[in-house]
Each structure stands twice: as C-alpha cells, then as structure tokens.
Motif scaffolding. Structure first.
Motif, short mmCIF file in Angstrom:
data_model
loop_
_atom_site.label_atom_id
_atom_site.label_comp_id
_atom_site.label_asym_id
_atom_site.label_seq_id
_atom_site.Cartn_x
_atom_site.Cartn_y
_atom_site.Cartn_z
N SER A 205 37.50 72.60 104.98
CA SER A 205 37.48 74.04 104.75
C SER A 205 37.95 74.32 103.33
O SER A 205 38.71 73.54 102.75
CB SER A 205 38.39 74.77 105.75
N ALA A 206 37.47 75.43 102.76
CA ALA A 206 37.83 75.78 101.39
C ALA A 206 37.87 77.28 101.22
O ALA A 206 37.09 78.01 101.85
CB ALA A 206 36.84 75.16 100.40
N TRP A 207 38.78 77.73 100.36
CA TRP A 207 38.80 79.11 99.88
C TRP A 207 38.29 79.12 98.46
O TRP A 207 38.70 78.29 97.64
CB TRP A 207 40.21 79.70 99.92
N ASP A 208 37.43 80.10 98.16
CA ASP A 208 36.89 80.28 96.82
C ASP A 208 37.45 81.60 96.29
O ASP A 208 36.93 82.68 96.59
CB ASP A 208 35.36 80.31 96.88
N LEU A 209 38.55 81.53 95.54
CA LEU A 209 39.19 82.72 95.00
C LEU A 209 38.56 83.07 93.66
O LEU A 209 38.28 82.18 92.86
CB LEU A 209 40.69 82.51 94.86
N TYR A 210 38.36 84.36 93.39
CA TYR A 210 37.57 84.83 92.25
C TYR A 210 36.14 84.30 92.39
O TYR A 210 35.56 83.74 91.47
CB TYR A 210 38.17 84.38 90.92
N CYS A 211 35.56 84.51 93.56
CA CYS A 211 34.33 83.80 93.93
C CYS A 211 33.08 84.32 93.23
O CYS A 211 32.07 83.62 93.20
CB CYS A 211 34.13 83.84 95.43
N GLY A 212 33.10 85.56 92.68
CA GLY A 212 31.89 86.10 92.09
C GLY A 212 30.77 86.13 93.11
O GLY A 212 30.96 86.56 94.26
N VAL A 213 29.59 85.65 92.74
CA VAL A 213 28.45 85.63 93.65
C VAL A 213 28.39 84.36 94.49
O VAL A 213 27.42 84.13 95.20
CB VAL A 213 27.11 85.81 92.88
N GLU B 47 44.99 84.80 107.45
CA GLU B 47 46.03 83.93 108.00
C GLU B 47 45.54 82.49 108.01
O GLU B 47 44.36 82.21 108.02
CB GLU B 47 46.37 84.39 109.42
N GLY B 48 46.51 81.58 108.05
CA GLY B 48 46.16 80.17 108.04
C GLY B 48 45.91 79.68 106.63
O GLY B 48 45.92 80.44 105.66
N LEU B 49 45.66 78.38 106.52
CA LEU B 49 45.44 77.77 105.21
C LEU B 49 44.22 76.85 105.27
O LEU B 49 43.96 76.22 106.30
CB LEU B 49 46.67 76.95 104.79
N PRO B 50 43.49 76.76 104.17
CA PRO B 50 42.35 75.85 104.10
C PRO B 50 42.81 74.45 103.67
O PRO B 50 43.96 74.24 103.29
CB PRO B 50 41.46 76.49 103.05
N ASP B 51 41.86 73.53 103.68
CA ASP B 51 42.13 72.19 103.16
C ASP B 51 42.05 72.16 101.64
O ASP B 51 42.62 71.26 101.01
CB ASP B 51 41.13 71.18 103.73
N ALA B 52 41.33 73.11 101.06
CA ALA B 52 41.15 73.13 99.60
C ALA B 52 41.01 74.56 99.12
O ALA B 52 40.52 75.43 99.85
CB ALA B 52 39.91 72.31 99.20
N VAL B 53 41.44 74.80 97.89
CA VAL B 53 41.27 76.09 97.24
C VAL B 53 40.64 75.84 95.87
O VAL B 53 41.08 74.96 95.12
CB VAL B 53 42.62 76.82 97.05
N SER C 10 52.30 76.62 99.09
CA SER C 10 51.40 76.76 100.23
C SER C 10 51.24 75.49 101.05
O SER C 10 51.01 75.54 102.25
CB SER C 10 50.01 77.22 99.76
N GLY C 11 51.30 74.35 100.40
CA GLY C 11 51.01 73.11 101.08
C GLY C 11 49.53 72.78 101.16
O GLY C 11 49.15 71.78 101.78
N VAL C 12 48.64 73.61 100.56
CA VAL C 12 47.21 73.30 100.53
C VAL C 12 47.01 71.94 99.88
O VAL C 12 47.51 71.70 98.77
CB VAL C 12 46.43 74.39 99.76
N PRO C 13 46.30 71.01 100.51
CA PRO C 13 46.22 69.64 99.98
C PRO C 13 45.47 69.49 98.67
O PRO C 13 45.83 68.65 97.84
CB PRO C 13 45.50 68.87 101.10
N HIS C 14 44.41 70.29 98.45
CA HIS C 14 43.54 70.06 97.30
C HIS C 14 43.28 71.37 96.56
O HIS C 14 43.05 72.41 97.19
CB HIS C 14 42.20 69.45 97.73
N VAL C 15 43.29 71.31 95.23
CA VAL C 15 43.01 72.47 94.39
C VAL C 15 42.02 72.07 93.31
O VAL C 15 42.19 71.03 92.66
CB VAL C 15 44.28 73.05 93.75
N LEU C 16 40.99 72.89 93.12
CA LEU C 16 40.09 72.77 91.98
C LEU C 16 40.30 74.02 91.12
O LEU C 16 40.15 75.13 91.62
CB LEU C 16 38.63 72.69 92.43
N TYR C 17 40.66 73.81 89.86
CA TYR C 17 40.96 74.94 88.97
C TYR C 17 39.95 74.91 87.83
O TYR C 17 39.92 73.97 87.04
CB TYR C 17 42.38 74.81 88.43
N ASP D 188 46.86 89.41 95.55
CA ASP D 188 47.52 90.22 96.56
C ASP D 188 47.58 89.45 97.88
O ASP D 188 46.54 89.19 98.49
CB ASP D 188 46.77 91.53 96.75
N PRO D 189 48.77 89.07 98.35
CA PRO D 189 48.87 88.30 99.60
C PRO D 189 48.22 89.00 100.78
O PRO D 189 47.73 88.33 101.70
CB PRO D 189 50.38 88.14 99.80
#
Length: 401
Positions: A249-257, A323-329, A349-356, A317-318
C-alpha cells in the motif's frame, strides 16, 4: 545548444545557455550533493555509492508547454515575452517573438503560425502593458506525448470572445490535433499567467498525457511536468525502486493528477519480493480539486477506482489524512518542501518506506535532517530543466532497524 535571443540579450530564461551540457549536468550533481551528502552520507546500504548516474535530458526540443505573452498588433502578433531589457515599471509593452525558441517540442513550434493566424482572423488585440489596453494577454499551449494539443487564450475580458469563437473553425482546420481549446479570463493588471475563470470553447475537457502506459488527464489549469521524457523516467524510477520492497500500500501526498500514484498501483518489476502485476492500494491527496477530479477519471478509465483513490486536502494537515498507515509514502512537495510538521509526522509515523521527489535540494536537506529514523537507500538527479540550474531529485528512504 546556442540561442540567438540569448546572445542578443533579448531573453534570459536560460541562464546556462552556451555552457556545455555535460558540464551543466556535472555541476548540478555536485551542487545537489554538496547540500545532501552531509545529511544522507555517501554510501548505500550495500556499500556502493548512494548516488546513481544522473538522468540526462535532450538539450533542446524538450518542453511540452509554451506560455507565450502576446504583444504587437492583431495583424502582426508577437508570441514570446516582454522585452527584459526594459525596466518593469516603465515597460512600453514591446515584446520579443520566441516562436523559434529551441526548447519547444516540434509539435509546439508547428502550432505557433496557425495560432498567430487565428489571432489575426479574430482581430484579437494584444494587451498593452503600458497603456493597460487590449484584450489578449497570453497564449498557452501544451502538447501530449501523442501529439494532441491544449490551446488556451488568456483574455482580459469576454469582450472579444464572440470574435474568437468565429475564428475557431479556421483554427481547428489548421490545427486538427487541437484536442482542448479554452479561453481564460484574467481581468487584473498583474503579473499573473491566468485567471480563475476558464471557458471551454472546443474539444475535450482534458488532454490525455500518456506516460508509461498511464493516461493522465490534464485539465486547463492543472500542473504537469514540462519535460515529458524526464517525467516518464522519474515515475518509472519511483516504481522500480518501490518494487524492491514488500510494500502493498502507498500514499501519494501532493499527488497532482496521479503521476506517481498510478505508477505505484501495481508491481511492474518482478525482481523484488512481490511478483510483477501484484496490485497495491494507493491513496492520493492534493489541494487542487481539478487535479483530483482528473486523477479519479484516470482511475475509472483504468478500472482501478476500488483500490486507487484520491481526495482533496492539505498534506500538512493531519485531519486530511486517513486512519491507519501505508507501507510506503511518496511525497512531491512544492519548492518550500514538507516543512517541520509533515517531516516530523513522517519521522514518528513508523511508515517503512519513503520516496521523496524534490525540485529544491535546500528544503529537501532540511526535511531529511528532521527524519533521522530513515536511512537512505539510493538517490538520483533527473535533469528536468536543461539550460537552467533547476532539477528534480528522487531519494528512497528505508526505516532504520
């Protein structure tokens, strides 16, 4: 690359013009590493150099978007920029025609003559900065990877809109690949590119920007990377890097399109713990409602709306995070970076993986300094903007044991 407008002092948009491209790339890499090595170190977990070789761009003909100031007269319009040799406060409205700029993709360059003819046919009076008279301020054109065009006329008012509508058939005949045509209204006398009101004139509502097989839908006021080839490489790199992990699972923050989100929606490389084709759930967050609407359209088109979802909200903004956390952000913030609040949240957060993904190594370094719980896995510079000092940097981080 060399440019006659730069040599004549008529345009300074490309400050590195004339610098050999290998030197441009090496200098960018050195500058970025000077900022990030003190924070990240220089070695990957396996002991090799943390930094992969930079991704180079074509030196010319790489821009997929033209933002042209219109000057001159309706009979003889100039498409380009205001003359930078004049003082902004005493500018007489003289423009420099940049239709021959070497940065534009060929399909853009080919569109300029028919656009100038349409301006003349419609009798659109270019806006005069000095006298604050006239109607047509800018012409903005975007080309898709498959050659489709989005054409936008930025007007001071709707006064000449009927004349523009009458000229549309001739424009569409001359530009059969014009898939989206709009008029934007910018009544203020300000140094802005566009106003809030967009009026659809012809064609589709969005321009399909197909990158790595994904049809991303660009709306008229939406943001899209201006270097299609390097943007494709950026998204593909992020996908390949995440595929080396077990993230489901992943969150895409500032995802645009959804440029990153859709690339991460399934495993594309089978060399990691999960097989190629394995699905991921993706949740994206973006402040621009139009971009979220476009991303949702792509999800419907691909048939993945049950597991690839997007919401309108502020990543800092939190209250806007589920709720919950993904495996990657994956984060792709504006130049100001994540800021202390979001960087500190990621750290705790403890999220295991981050791509910046960052266009500003200075703010990237500040953010990463607030995230010592993450170890760098790999990093790469992608030259999104040749002839300038700008760039994109992608960094993969993994949670320290």
């Amino acid at each position: 690359m060399q440019c006659p407008h730069f040599d004549a002092g008529e345009c300074r948009s490309c400050p590195l013009m004339g610098v050999p491209y290998p030197r441009q790339l090496a200098d960018k890499q050195a500058g970025v590493r000077a900022l990030l090595d003190p924070v990240l170190g220089t070695r990957a977990p396996d002991g090799t150099d943390l930094w992969l070789e930079p991704v180079a761009s074509a030196e010319s003909a790489f821009r997929n978007k033209a933002k042209m100031v219109v000057t001159g007269t309706a009979a003889h319009p100039r498409l380009g920029i205001l003359d930078p040799r004049q003082h902004p406060r005493h500018h007489d409205g003289t423009g420099v025609d940049l239709r021959d700029c070497g940065l534009y993709e060929p399909a853009l360059a080919a569109a300029f003559p028919p656009l100038a003819e349409a301006i003349t046919a419609a009798g659109l009076t270019p806006y005069d900065v000095g006298s604050r008279t006239g109607e047509l301020k800018h012409v903005i054109v975007t080309v898709s990877p498959e050659g489709g065009l989005m054409v936008r006329f930025v007007l001071r008012s709707t006064e000449q809109l009927p004349a523009l509508r009458r000229a549309l058939p001739g424009l569409l005949e001359a530009l059969p690949r014009a898939e989206v045509v709009t008029a934007n209204v910018l009544p203020e006398h300000q140094a802005l590119l566009e106003g809030e009101e967009e009026i659809h004139l012809a064609g589709e509502q969005t321009l399909a920007m197909r990158l790595n097989g994904i049809p991303l839908h660009l709306r008229p006021q939406g943001f899209f990377q201006t270097n299609t080839a390097v943007a494709s490489a950026l998204y593909a790199e992020a996908s390949a890097w995440l595929d080396t992990t077990d993230a489901e699972s992943a969150w895409d923050l500032y995802c645009g399109v959804g440029g990153f989100g859709f690339q991460l929606a399934e495993v594309r490389h089978g060399s990691g713990p999960r097989p190629a084709g394995a699905p991921r759930t993706v949740w994206g967050l973006e402040t621009a409602a139009d971009a979220v609407a476009a991303a949702r359209a792509t999800a419907r088109e691909l048939g993945v709306e049950d597991r690839v979802r997007f919401a309108v909200g502020d990543a800092t903004d939190p209250a806007h995070r589920p709720e919950g956390l993904p495996d990657a952000v994956v984060v792709n913030p504006p130049r100001r970076g994540l800021g202390p609040g979001l960087a500190d949240w990621l750290e705790g957060s403890g999220v295991p993986h981050v791509l910046y993904s960052s266009c500003n190594a200075t703010t990237l370094a500040k953010d990463l300094a607030r995230m010592p719980g993450y170890a760098p896995v790999r990093a790469r510079l992608l030259d999104m903007f040749p002839q300038t000092g700008h760039y994109e940097v992608l960094v993969q981080l993994g949670r320290r044991p």
